[in-house]
Each structure stands twice: as structure tokens, then as C-alpha cells.
Scaffold this motif. Structure first.
Motif, mmCIF file in Angstrom:
data_model
loop_
_atom_site.group_PDB
_atom_site.id
_atom_site.type_symbol
_atom_site.label_atom_id
_atom_site.label_comp_id
_atom_site.label_asym_id
_atom_site.label_seq_id
_atom_site.Cartn_x
_atom_site.Cartn_y
_atom_site.Cartn_z
ATOM 1 N N ASN A 207 0.844 -1.078 -0.016
ATOM 2 C CA ASN A 207 -0.025 0.004 -0.020
ATOM 3 C C ASN A 207 0.912 1.309 -0.143
ATOM 4 O OD1 ASN A 207 -2.488 -1.528 0.117
ATOM 5 N ND2 ASN A 207 -2.537 -1.393 2.290
ATOM 6 N N ARG A 208 0.257 2.247 -0.576
ATOM 7 C CA ARG A 208 1.103 3.812 -0.644
ATOM 8 C C ARG A 208 1.250 4.203 0.870
ATOM 9 N NH1 ARG A 208 -0.497 9.092 -0.994
ATOM 10 N NH2 ARG A 208 0.532 10.196 -2.231
ATOM 11 N N ARG A 209 2.409 4.813 0.919
ATOM 12 C CA ARG A 209 2.693 5.209 2.300
ATOM 13 C C ARG A 209 2.986 6.665 2.264
ATOM 14 N NH1 ARG A 209 7.084 1.156 4.404
ATOM 15 N NH2 ARG A 209 6.799 2.180 5.992
ATOM 16 N N TYR A 223 5.957 3.563 -2.050
ATOM 17 C CA TYR A 223 5.403 2.114 -2.187
ATOM 18 C C TYR A 223 6.609 1.259 -1.738
ATOM 19 C CZ TYR A 223 1.549 3.937 -4.904
ATOM 20 O OH TYR A 223 0.319 4.657 -5.201
#
Length: 260
Positions: A207-209, A223
Motif C-alpha cells: 500500500n502507498r505510504r 511504495y
């Protein structure tokens, strides 16, 4: 044996230094303007480039070196560095410098292209896969792993030297790539959204952080790349005909390793 120096007077020595400097205390600021500029600062090898930068470092290196014999570890470092050189060159990058058990590699220094980020990520995946295949020590058989960060940005690039490495990189991008690597877990690759966005369909990602890096004003979207989206991609860039790194780099002890 009692040794005495009868002819040395500390106070007189300090007094000589004082008078040799015109009776003034030494002030570094007054001599900075007299220092020569770096040899290549305005030469033909100096460029401002939009570089994609990969920083890969050995995870838990202190623990690993403590588990194995010194000669095993030295042999392992030789294999690791050869692995860095081979993989970076295979993906049309260049090593700016090798730092202990880590590498700083650049992509796009000959002119930025749209696949710089793709090649940097592929290189990181190959390095991680190859590192996992290395076993260090004849008895302990410890497993190696890397952690990596990839960042892209404007960087001032100069020809380096023995002290600075092959290239001297000035700017935020090299520092941020190293910081991203520091935030990555063992055997993880952290890539900024800017780098991976054009290639999201080519890789499997977590998941994008939003990563907050100390000293940087805003969070950096990124990512974690976990692998390729398609297991066998043979039609893009530098991957055609590439060896499977998992079968190429194995170190069992001093003088006992398979080298491609």
C-alpha cells in the motif's frame, strides 16, 4: 629510563605561532576564500542532471559479521561488491561509489530517459534476490539481505576521485535515497511515488505510504516494491537474456564460492 626535553618551552612555541601569524589568532574564515575550487567544479564533466538514485545497504551487517569468521566475511564482501557492479551495469546504471557493504548507483547520468526508474527498480529487485541466495560462513551459513531506497531528483554531478568515489553527487536526491533505504525493513525496497508511478503495472507493491523524513518539510509518498507483476518479463529494457541471480551468487566459506 627518564627522558626529559630541556630545550622545549611550550609558552615560547605558542608565542612563535602567534608572531608568525602577524600577532593575530588564527581565523579560518579569513583563509577560506584563498582555498582552491574543486578541480572539476567548472569542467566538462560537471552537470546538473535529473537522476534516479538507488541506495542499497546490507541489513544487520554488524550481527552478520559477528556470526561468521573474519575471512568468510571478507570473502562475502568481495562477492557482494562484484554483485553490485554486475547488476548495476546490466541495468545500464553506474556506481557512484561503494560504501562499505552498500552501494550508491545512479541511472540517467548520460541523459534522463523514461525508463530510468524502471531499470533502477529492476536492479534493486535483482540485487535483493541475489543477496538472499548468498550464504555466509562454512558453519553458521548465515543469510544475507539488503534494504534499499530509490529517489529521483535534480542532482549536481561531478567527476569524482579516490576520496569521493567515481562521481560526486551534490543535492537532496542522494541523501533522500539513503534516508529511504534507512526506513526500509530487512529485504525491503522503498520507492517514491514519483519514480514508480509510470511503472506501477510492472511491479507488485504494498500500500502507498506517506513517509516523514527528518529534516524534510513534507511527507514523501512511497511504495514498498515486493516483486514484478509478471514473473518473466523478457521484452523490456535490460532483462532479455539476464541470468537468474538466485543461482549465481553463493558463498560457502573462504575460497569456496561460485562466481558467475
Amino acid at each position: 629510563m627518564d627522558i626529559q626535553c630541556h630545550n622545549f618551552d611550550t609558552n615560547r612555541a605558542n608565542e612563535r605561532d602567534w608572531h608568525s601569524n602577524g600577532g593575530e589568532q588564527f581565523n579560518p574564515a579569513k583563509v577560506l576564500h584563498k582555498l582552491p575550487l574543486p578541480v572539476n567544479s567548472e569542467g566538462p564533466q560537471s552537470h546538473l542532471r535529473n537522476l534516479t538514485i538507488l541506495f542499497s545497504d546490507l541489513s544487520s551487517s554488524v550481527d552478520l559479521s559477528a556470526q561468521v569468521d573474519c575471512f568468510d566475511y571478507v570473502g562475502f564482501l568481495h562477492v557482494l561488491r562484484a554483485m553490485f557492479r554486475t547488476s548495476v551495469e546490466r541495468h545500464r546504471g553506474s556506481i557512484a561509489r561503494l560504501q562499505g557493504d552498500g552501494v550508491l548507483a545512479i541511472f540517467g547520468h548520460d541523459g534522463a530517459s523514461k525508463d530510468d526508474g524502471y531499470r533502477a527498480i529492476c536492479c534493486a529487485l535483482e540485487l535483493h534476490e541475489a543477496a538472499r541466495a548468498i550464504t555466509v560462513g562454512a558453519e553458521v551459513m548465515a543469510r544475507a539481505a539488503l534494504h534499499s531506497g530509490i529517489y529521483s531528483g535534480l542532482t549536481y554531478l561531478e567527476s569524482g576521485d579516490l576520496e569521493r568515489g567515481r562521481f560526486d553527487l551534490i543535492g537532496n536526491a542522494p541523501n533522500l535515497a539513503a534516508r529511504l533505504s534507512g526506513l526500509a525493513d530487512r529485504d525491503s525496497i522503498v520507492v517514491t511515488e514519483q519514480v514508480i508511478s509510470p511503472h506501477l503495472g510492472d511491479f507488485s507493491v504494498a500500500n502507498r505510504r506517506e513517509l516523514q523524513i527528518k529534516g524534510w518539510p513534507t511527507p514523501i509518498p512511497a511504495y514498498v516494491v515486493t516483486g514484478r507483476a509478471v514473473p518473466d518479463v523478457t521484452e523490456r529494457h535490460t532483462d532479455a537474456g539476464a541470468q537468474d541471480p538466485s543461482s549465481s551468487w553463493r558463498l560457502f566459506g573462504p575460497d569456496r564460492f561460485v562466481f558467475p
